[in-house]
Design an enzyme around this catalytic site. Structure first.
Site, PDB file in Angstrom:
ATOM      1  N   HIS A 119      -6.796  -8.238   6.684  1.00 20.82           N
ATOM      2  CA  HIS A 119      -8.127  -8.188   6.057  1.00 20.82           C
ATOM      3  C   HIS A 119      -9.154  -7.566   7.012  1.00 20.82           C
ATOM      4  CE1 HIS A 119      -6.463 -11.885   3.944  1.00 20.82           C
ATOM      5  NE2 HIS A 119      -6.788 -11.107   2.932  1.00 20.82           N
ATOM      6  N   GLY A 138      -5.816  -3.231   0.458  1.00 16.46           N
ATOM      7  CA  GLY A 138      -4.692  -3.078   1.377  1.00 16.46           C
ATOM      8  C   GLY A 138      -3.476  -2.478   0.682  1.00 16.46           C
ATOM      9  N   GLN A 139      -2.759  -1.642   1.414  1.00 19.09           N
ATOM     10  CA  GLN A 139      -1.507  -1.056   0.906  1.00 19.09           C
ATOM     11  C   GLN A 139      -0.426  -2.121   0.727  1.00 19.09           C
ATOM     12  OE1 GLN A 139      -0.614   1.709  -0.364  1.00 19.09           O
ATOM     13  NE2 GLN A 139       1.609   1.434  -0.332  1.00 19.09           N
TER      14      GLN A 139
END
Ligand code: PAF
Length: 274
Positions: free
Chosen positions: A37, A147-148
């Protein structure tokens, strides 16, 4: 850093920031922040003047038998990390302030969300799209960072933004791994040391696939050997989330599997050599 609890208060603040000529970056999270994060917050800081981090365990994206009640929460820890990483606002609403008891409008993506996590978690992406659309209306971001790690979620949100004309740039930041290869996730907290050791199979086998040492079948077998249950192993075109075709530029190899009672997801992108 300011903590905002009420949706309308966030919207008012965001409109003031936009009127002052500054750009806004939004990082939507469900809290219990980790280095993954924080990399999203750092990315948002690079791309916008004012960064809003939402910390909200969104009840409508959890199924009836999922971990909503035991989803880890630690607001003080999240507050300290957001402050350290230079966020300007944490938006942490109460569920009752986000959702009216008689709410009747949902945002639903119907193509990219059909397979993978969408097939196993009915209603999950409808809940995600609905809360993200609300967060966009409240935080008025120029850019939002995802996020990936949640590869399918990122694609579903890109499609929502395209199809509903949200004036927001979507940035997908790379997946972050621990030193043992396990992808960072708030749910890693549930793993016993022995489960964590077995969970390393996800990154190990995905990396072997990226090196060309395993095909989709080999990937599934490797993960089956170490996990308690495999939800899916896919080898998809990263853009369409369907079987690769002649135009595929990049493969998304992705898996979801249980270690004990904990369901983990992981993925890797593999460029197609032409
Ligand atoms: O990825 C998450 O943590 C959540 O799905 C999101 C995007 C914050 C929506 O609740």
């Amino acid at each position: 850093m300011k903590i905002v609890r009420l949706p309308k208060e966030l919207q008012k603040l965001a409109l003031q920031v936009r009127q002052s000529g500054r750009t806004i970056g939004l990082v939507p999270t469900m809290g219990f922040l980790h280095a993954g994060h924080l990399s999203l917050i750092d990315e948002a800081k690079k791309r916008a003047d004012f960064v809003i981090v939402s910390v909200f365990v969104n009840p409508v994206q959890f199924g009836p038998n999922e971990d909503l009640d035991k989803y880890p929460r630690d607001f003080e820890h999240d507050r300290a990390l957001c402050e350290e990483h230079g966020a300007d606002v944490i938006f942490a609403p109460a569920p009752g302030d986000m959702y009216a008891a008689d709410r009747s409008v949902w945002v639903e993506e119907t193509q990219l969300s059909r397979g993978m996590c969408g097939a196993l978690r009915p209603g999950h992406f409808r809940g995600v799209c609905t809360v993200v659309a609300k967060l966009f209306n409240l935080a008025q971001p120029n850019v939002a960072v995802f996020g990936q790690k949640d590869a399918q979620q990122a694609q579903v949100i890109r499609r929502m933004v395209r199809d509903l004309d949200f004036p927001v740039e979507i940035v997908t930041a790379p997946l972050v791994r621990d030193a043992d290869g396990v992808a960072l996730s708030s749910r890693n907290k549930y793993l016993t040391p022995a489960e964590r050791e077995r969970a390393r199979v996800l990154s190990r086998s995905l990396m072997a696939a990226a090196r060309g040492e395993l095909d989709c079948d080999g990937l599934r077998k490797a993960i089956e050997a170490e996990s308690d249950k495999v939800d899916y192993v896919v080898w998809f075109d990263a853009d369409t989330l369907e079987a690769p075709g002649p135009d595929t530029k990049c493969i998304l190899a992705a898996a979801a599997a249980y270690f004990g009672r904990t369901r983990l997801i992981d993925n890797i992108l593999i460029q197609v050599k032409k």
